[in-house]
Design a protein around this motif. Structure first.
Motif, mmCIF file in Angstrom:
data_model
loop_
_atom_site.group_PDB
_atom_site.id
_atom_site.type_symbol
_atom_site.label_atom_id
_atom_site.label_comp_id
_atom_site.label_asym_id
_atom_site.label_seq_id
_atom_site.Cartn_x
_atom_site.Cartn_y
_atom_site.Cartn_z
ATOM 1 N N ALA A 127 35.021 61.620 45.618
ATOM 2 C CA ALA A 127 36.073 62.246 46.423
ATOM 3 C C ALA A 127 37.417 61.603 46.107
ATOM 4 C CB ALA A 127 35.759 62.068 47.907
ATOM 5 N N PHE A 128 38.456 62.391 46.155
ATOM 6 C CA PHE A 128 39.860 61.973 46.013
ATOM 7 C C PHE A 128 40.264 61.565 44.589
ATOM 8 C CE2 PHE A 128 39.066 60.970 50.579
ATOM 9 C CZ PHE A 128 39.968 61.871 51.110
ATOM 10 N N SER A 129 39.323 61.036 43.813
ATOM 11 C CA SER A 129 39.739 60.398 42.561
ATOM 12 C C SER A 129 38.916 60.795 41.343
ATOM 13 C CB SER A 129 39.629 58.886 42.724
ATOM 14 O OG SER A 129 38.264 58.536 42.909
ATOM 15 N N TRP A 157 36.433 66.641 33.202
ATOM 16 C CA TRP A 157 35.676 66.600 31.956
ATOM 17 C C TRP A 157 36.259 67.705 31.070
ATOM 18 C CZ3 TRP A 157 31.376 63.155 31.388
ATOM 19 C CH2 TRP A 157 31.057 62.420 32.548
ATOM 20 N N SER A 158 36.717 67.317 29.892
ATOM 21 C CA SER A 158 37.389 68.269 28.997
ATOM 22 C C SER A 158 36.466 69.407 28.576
ATOM 23 C CB SER A 158 37.852 67.537 27.729
ATOM 24 O OG SER A 158 38.780 66.539 28.050
ATOM 25 N N HIS A 188 36.809 73.523 45.416
ATOM 26 C CA HIS A 188 37.761 72.445 45.682
ATOM 27 C C HIS A 188 37.365 71.070 45.140
ATOM 28 C CE1 HIS A 188 39.845 75.276 48.173
ATOM 29 N NE2 HIS A 188 38.867 75.362 49.048
ATOM 30 N N SER A 245 35.360 70.575 33.587
ATOM 31 C CA SER A 245 35.633 70.570 35.030
ATOM 32 C C SER A 245 36.908 69.794 35.289
ATOM 33 C CB SER A 245 34.464 69.971 35.820
ATOM 34 O OG SER A 245 34.304 68.604 35.548
ATOM 35 N N ALA A 246 37.593 70.197 36.354
ATOM 36 C CA ALA A 246 38.883 69.582 36.704
ATOM 37 C C ALA A 246 38.649 68.353 37.574
ATOM 38 C CB ALA A 246 39.774 70.598 37.416
ATOM 39 N N THR A 247 39.731 67.703 37.914
ATOM 40 C CA THR A 247 39.665 66.542 38.800
ATOM 41 C C THR A 247 39.195 66.957 40.194
ATOM 42 O OG1 THR A 247 41.981 66.940 39.345
ATOM 43 C CG2 THR A 247 41.534 65.349 37.602
ATOM 44 N N MET A 251 40.207 66.283 43.924
ATOM 45 C CA MET A 251 41.162 65.696 44.875
ATOM 46 C C MET A 251 40.676 65.858 46.312
ATOM 47 S SD MET A 251 44.296 68.429 45.383
ATOM 48 C CE MET A 251 45.265 67.136 46.125
ATOM 49 N N SER A 252 39.559 66.517 46.484
ATOM 50 C CA SER A 252 39.083 66.819 47.839
ATOM 51 C C SER A 252 38.432 65.588 48.459
ATOM 52 C CB SER A 252 38.078 67.963 47.787
ATOM 53 O OG SER A 252 36.789 67.454 47.469
ATOM 54 N N TRP A 286 47.887 65.172 48.444
ATOM 55 C CA TRP A 286 47.905 65.728 49.801
ATOM 56 C C TRP A 286 49.122 65.206 50.561
ATOM 57 C CZ3 TRP A 286 44.605 69.494 50.299
ATOM 58 C CH2 TRP A 286 43.340 69.448 49.699
ATOM 59 N N ILE A 324 46.210 74.080 47.683
ATOM 60 C CA ILE A 324 45.120 74.052 48.663
ATOM 61 C C ILE A 324 45.716 73.634 50.002
ATOM 62 C CG2 ILE A 324 42.856 73.108 49.243
ATOM 63 C CD1 ILE A 324 42.576 72.274 46.280
ATOM 64 N N ARG A 332 43.167 58.424 52.951
ATOM 65 C CA ARG A 332 41.849 59.041 52.748
ATOM 66 C C ARG A 332 41.095 59.283 54.049
ATOM 67 N NH1 ARG A 332 39.354 56.628 47.083
ATOM 68 N NH2 ARG A 332 41.106 57.348 45.787
ATOM 69 N N MET A 386 39.331 73.627 53.959
ATOM 70 C CA MET A 386 40.381 73.776 52.934
ATOM 71 C C MET A 386 40.405 75.239 52.514
ATOM 72 S SD MET A 386 39.590 70.485 50.443
ATOM 73 C CE MET A 386 37.799 70.535 50.599
ATOM 74 N N THR A 425 44.680 69.189 39.272
ATOM 75 C CA THR A 425 45.171 69.381 37.907
ATOM 76 C C THR A 425 44.830 70.791 37.423
ATOM 77 O OG1 THR A 425 43.080 68.494 37.111
ATOM 78 C CG2 THR A 425 44.901 66.949 37.324
ATOM 79 N N MET A 462 43.359 72.494 34.197
ATOM 80 C CA MET A 462 42.728 72.340 32.880
ATOM 81 C C MET A 462 42.549 73.693 32.202
ATOM 82 S SD MET A 462 38.620 71.825 33.505
ATOM 83 C CE MET A 462 38.465 71.251 31.827
#
Lengths: 266, 266
Positions: free
Chosen positions: A100-102, A106-107, A139, A210-212, A214-215, B108, B144, B177, B189, B212, B214
């Motif tokens: 979560a959050f961080s 994955w390219s 998300h 897959s993207a980052t 942030m949720s 956020w 979001i 957080r 969300m 992000t 991608m």
């Protein structure tokens, strides 16, 4: 367990198929607990993000009985044998933790590009069974597939440099931007979403990434990669470590052992 | 243009409302072209990503007639005056470019936290009208929202350090957080999606962010922030530059000038 003809067609046409809630809440909880314990084991099988958080853990099935039972479950082995062939073994097993959050992204990549380059694997006779250890939503950085892209050989997948003996990050085999623009213009994108316990079966040559995340919700994803026993690697140099490339190439037999019993040591 | 009672309720209850395809393809194309030209103008109003790509451009409405016309369009001013008050001016105008493949996320945050801290703005008597210059999908890093979170005052929003005279990045006022876990557990969300030309009206205190990008598709988002003319900033020290905080505080009058005519200079 057997897939319906519609599910088989979906896999063949699109390169992936989602099986919703294939494992129940108790089983998911057991696998999460097993992962939490296993993730504390130090060693090179643990891959960290640049920021130091856990990115992935390899080969938990060699250390925890829950995962050893899981890869033999008829719910996974049945569909895998149906789609690939009857005699399969565990080529690679990993859990991507995407916290979560961080959690990092994955390219865009094709798995087989890494396995061909790093392990000199001859044919894409493999199949990924990815089990959601968390609800996968739009998300929290779900896997995004380019449907149908598995029909294109893994040609764009030239590693950027010499691949080392360790984990191959998708960055090293990422597809180029022009190629991705063209693929997505033709095929679109679709993310694999569903409740925890769902499984997505996907082809070793499908383009995905897959993207980052942030949720506030983690996106733990367990990926068991089965290989045809007749398709073993023949690396030119030294083989990669066993936590990355399975050496127990005996055919897996379906076994309906419960995966919730963490006291059993196989 | 006026919002329906249902749209007004949605804004008040949830803190945002999406108006699909409010501007047509020709208008969007005109705005994209104007942005492409304006983005080449050097100056401190351009904010770059760490990697050097364009992150945001401020105050294009001060340089390009298309944007000067847009902020007076009855399609924006009508709903804004209906929801906020009849006398509004342009407090801040920016375009976040979030390029394909590499666009960075936005932490956020609550907008008003920045404006209160940096500009000593007394009340959250503002309204954001965000126009999609590209289709906004689940894949290209949409905004979001945490629906309903605007009802909670911007209390968590303590800047991490002294805010400078320039652009305040959401990283500097990001919510913690624990707070985010709690808010999302309560409210969930929801991402703002829709075709290019859609507009999302959102409250200055709603918690929002974006991941992000991608995907091979950019996600350019134009954000016009209107403020009540009676709610002007009174900074303790020097005011921030005019590209960040509008100094023309005269009431905007609706004007149905076409936004596609780039040859007009107002």
């Amino acid at each position: 367990m057997r897939l319906t003809p519609g599910q088989v067609d979906a896999y063949q046409e699109r390169g992936f198929v989602v099986l919703r809630a294939l494992f129940d809440a108790e089983e998911v909880e057991s696998l999460r607990a097993a992962f939490a314990r296993d993730a504390r084991e130090p060693g090179p099988h643990r891959v960290l993000e640049d920021g130091g958080e856990l990115r992935a853990v390899y080969a938990s099935h060699q250390r925890r009985p829950e995962f050893a039972a899981l890869i033999r479950s008829p719910r996974l082995l049945g569909p895998v044998r149906q789609l690939l062939c009857p005699d399969v073994y565990m080529y690679q097993f990993k859990i991507n933790s995407k916290p979560a959050f961080s959690g990092g992204g994955w390219s865009w990549h094709q798995d087989f590009a890494a396995w061909r380059a790093a392990d000199n694997l001859a044919e894409p006779r493999l199949l990924n069974a990815a089990l959601f250890l968390d609800d996968s939503t739009e998300h929290n950085g779900p896997v995004i597939f380019v449907p149908g892209s598995h029909r294109r050989a893994a040609q764009g997948a030239t590693p950027r440099g010499a691949l080392g003996a360790s984990h191959v990050d998708p960055d090293e085999i990422a597809l180029g931007r022009d190629e991705m623009r063209e693929l997505v213009a033709r095929h679109g994108m679709e993310s694999a979403k569903g409740p925890a316990g769902s499984v997505v079966l996907f082809h070793p040559e499908i383009v995905h990434g897959s993207a980052t995340n942030m949720s506030p919700q983690p996106r733990r994803l367990l990926i068991a990669t089965y290989n045809d026993v007749r398709n073993q690697p023949s690396p030119a140099g030294a083989a990669r470590p066993e936590y990355l490339v399975g050496r127990d190439t005996r055919t897996l037999r379906p076994d309906d052992e419960p995966i919730t019993d963490g006291d059993l040591i196989r």
